[in-house]
Design an enzyme around this catalytic site. Structure first.
Site, mmCIF file in Angstrom:
data_model
loop_
_atom_site.group_PDB
_atom_site.id
_atom_site.type_symbol
_atom_site.label_atom_id
_atom_site.label_comp_id
_atom_site.label_asym_id
_atom_site.label_seq_id
_atom_site.Cartn_x
_atom_site.Cartn_y
_atom_site.Cartn_z
ATOM 1 N N ASN A 214 0.892 -1.217 -0.055
ATOM 2 C CA ASN A 214 -0.123 -0.066 -0.081
ATOM 3 C C ASN A 214 0.877 1.138 -0.090
ATOM 4 O O ASN A 214 2.027 1.091 -0.039
ATOM 5 C CB ASN A 214 -1.044 -0.145 1.246
ATOM 6 N N ASP A 283 -4.763 -5.969 5.055
ATOM 7 C CA ASP A 283 -5.734 -6.925 5.609
ATOM 8 C C ASP A 283 -5.930 -8.075 4.986
ATOM 9 O O ASP A 283 -6.418 -9.059 5.399
ATOM 10 C CB ASP A 283 -6.970 -5.878 5.297
HETATM 11 N N1 CTP Z 1 -4.282 -3.243 11.988
HETATM 12 C C1 CTP Z 1 -3.651 -4.343 12.572
HETATM 13 N N2 CTP Z 1 -3.672 -5.701 11.766
HETATM 14 C C2 CTP Z 1 -4.185 -5.760 10.504
HETATM 15 C C3 CTP Z 1 -4.917 -4.536 9.899
HETATM 16 C C4 CTP Z 1 -4.824 -3.431 10.677
HETATM 17 O O1 CTP Z 1 -3.156 -4.339 13.517
HETATM 18 N N3 CTP Z 1 -4.170 -6.852 9.896
HETATM 19 C C5 CTP Z 1 -4.344 -2.005 12.792
HETATM 20 C C6 CTP Z 1 -3.829 -1.016 11.929
HETATM 21 O O2 CTP Z 1 -2.393 -0.726 12.360
HETATM 22 C C7 CTP Z 1 -4.594 0.198 12.628
HETATM 23 C C8 CTP Z 1 -5.782 -0.470 13.023
HETATM 24 O O3 CTP Z 1 -5.571 -1.654 12.847
HETATM 25 O O4 CTP Z 1 -4.037 0.761 13.854
HETATM 26 C C9 CTP Z 1 -7.081 -0.001 11.918
HETATM 27 O O5 CTP Z 1 -6.886 -0.464 10.699
HETATM 28 P P1 CTP Z 1 -8.050 -0.681 9.671
HETATM 29 O O6 CTP Z 1 -7.550 -1.370 8.635
HETATM 30 O O7 CTP Z 1 -8.300 0.861 9.233
HETATM 31 O O8 CTP Z 1 -9.287 -1.080 10.401
HETATM 32 P P2 CTP Z 1 -9.773 -2.578 10.232
HETATM 33 O O9 CTP Z 1 -10.291 -2.987 11.408
HETATM 34 O O10 CTP Z 1 -8.999 -3.784 9.203
HETATM 35 O O11 CTP Z 1 -11.276 -2.487 9.469
HETATM 36 P P3 CTP Z 1 -11.359 -1.987 7.851
HETATM 37 O O12 CTP Z 1 -10.073 -2.141 7.075
HETATM 38 O O13 CTP Z 1 -12.584 -2.946 7.523
HETATM 39 O O14 CTP Z 1 -11.943 -0.459 7.715
#
Ligand code: CTP
Length: 405
Positions: A214, A283
């Protein structure tokens, strides 16, 4: 937006007579760019290498070179006046001779007299030939000064001005600035607190030559690591691949994939008091990584099967204990509602929300505009600020949360 990090701070820069004296010119420029006032003091030998006029133009102040014929102020007290004015004294480059003189407690010119009279932190940046640097007399002098509380920014290895290779090159200006910032911006809000910051993107391999990643630059996480260091914390930075340099004093752990990042966090978990999860963790990752480079398949296209990665922050929330957990969220709509939901589901103390579609926020820019949301429902909306300023404010807020305020 100008970065006025050292706005109004007063730095006394001593320049002694070595070839690296020309590098001190750059240092003056960088300090001025950060908003600091710089008073340059040169030894007689330094004037053999760079003309005082150069420093005068860069610092916009007369340069002090002569104790008895000062360019400004009174002859009798010029060294005391300059020493009282300064908030930090930096000697860059510091020669073999100057370090020896300082260790012996001698004061026979403007700079050495001023250093003797200074009641503020002194940062020495030695630069010299490698044999002079490893000379036992010099090393003993350096130890003496360290024991007296003088801060030393060690020289680097590489090609020396004399044509030889080895240790003795003046530390980079970035490292010298790190030391100056640490002195001038230092406080103890997180003294002794072990802070783990994650930063940057993760990379999920598709095959030996391709990755899914990303656009995170890592700037926000690196700024947080540095700001936590200024607050006196023991800082570990677990970072995905970036082009950034981490501040001197930060323990840097490099990872590539989200699984490696998860492992790095888990391995250190018992030694973490505060986790700030600023990394943009992927993700999803390819369900399979091909052993060989994936070949073109013509018109039929290519379908990649992805699987979800482990939620590192989610894991941290489940194993929270007494720790303080800070998450980041990138949201392009319903920022507060989505942020609140993440705060609860991941068991966080604070979530920092940014919307990359807002001007001044997002990837690869030096500013950010964020909302903060805490467990008690308090919302703070900060204006567009340099990332380092966001980091400083955030660290202050995290420190208060960690103390239970
Ligand atoms: N994060 C993490 N591990 C992952 C994905 C995200 O620890 N596999 C952490 C990121 O570092 C950030 C927080 O979670 O501090 C939020 O990440 P985000 O991707 O915005 O949230 P999600 O819960 O994955 O929700 P979505 O992508 O559905 O918005």
């Amino acid at each position: 937006m100008p970065d006025d990090l050292l706005g109004g701070k007063r730095v006394l820069l001593g320049v002694t007579g070595g070839i690296a004296a020309y590098k001190a010119c750059e240092l003056v420029r960088e300090l001025r760019k950060l908003g600091a006032e710089v008073q340059v003091v040169m030894t007689p030998a330094a004037k053999q290498f760079v003309a005082p006029l150069t420093f005068e133009a860069l610092s916009e102040r007369p340069v002090l070179t002569d104790l008895f014929h000062p360019e400004t102020g009174s002859r009798a007290t010029v060294h005391i006046d300059a020493a009282r004015w300064a908030q930090v004294v930096v000697v860059a480059p510091a020669t073999y001779d100057f370090v020896g003189k300082m260790a012996a407690g001698l004061a026979d010119d403007a700079l050495s007299t001023l250093v003797a009279a200074a009641n503020v932190p002194v940062i020495l940046c030695p630069a010299m030939n490698k044999e002079m640097y490893v000379n036992p007399a010099f090393q003993a002098n350096l130890r003496t000064l360290r024991d007296r509380g003088v801060l030393v920014v060690d020289p680097e290895s590489g090609e020396l001005a004399c044509g030889e290779e080895g240790i003795g090159r003046l530390a980079s200006k970035e490292r010298i600035l790190d030391a100056v910032k640490r002195v001038l911006l230092g406080h103890d809000a997180l003294k002794g607190v072990r802070v783990l910051v994650t930063a940057g993107p993760t990379e999920e391999p598709l095959d030996p030559v391709r990755v899914l990643t990303n656009r995170s630059s890592g700037k926000m996480g690196y700024a947080l690591a540095e700001a936590a260091l200024w607050a006196g914390a023991d800082v570990t930075l677990v970072t995905g691949r970036t082009q950034l340099r981490s501040a001197d004093g930060v323990e840097r752990v490099e990872v590539r994939t989200s699984a490696e990042m998860a492992e790095a966090v888990r391995r250190r978990w018992e030694d973490v008091d505060v986790l700030i999860m600023a990394a943009a963790v992927s993700d999803y990752r390819p369900r399979r990584t091909a052993d060989q480079k994936i070949k073109k398949k013509g018109d039929q296209g290519l379908v990649l099967e992805l699987e979800q990665t482990e939620d590192i922050l989610g894991w941290a929330g489940e194993h929270k204990g007494e720790r303080t957990l800070v998450g980041f969220a990138v949201e392009t709509e319903n920022e507060l509602a989505n942020g609140r939901q993440k705060l609860q589901s991941k068991n966080l103390d604070l979530i920092v929300i940014n919307n990359p579609r807002h001007e001044g926020a997002g990837f690869d820019v030096d500013t950010n505009r964020v909302f903060l949301l805490d467990r008690d429902g308090r919302v703070d909306a900060w204006p567009v600020l340099p990332k380092i300023e966001v980091a400083r404010r955030l660290v202050a807020r995290v420190a208060a949360l960690h103390r239970g305020q």
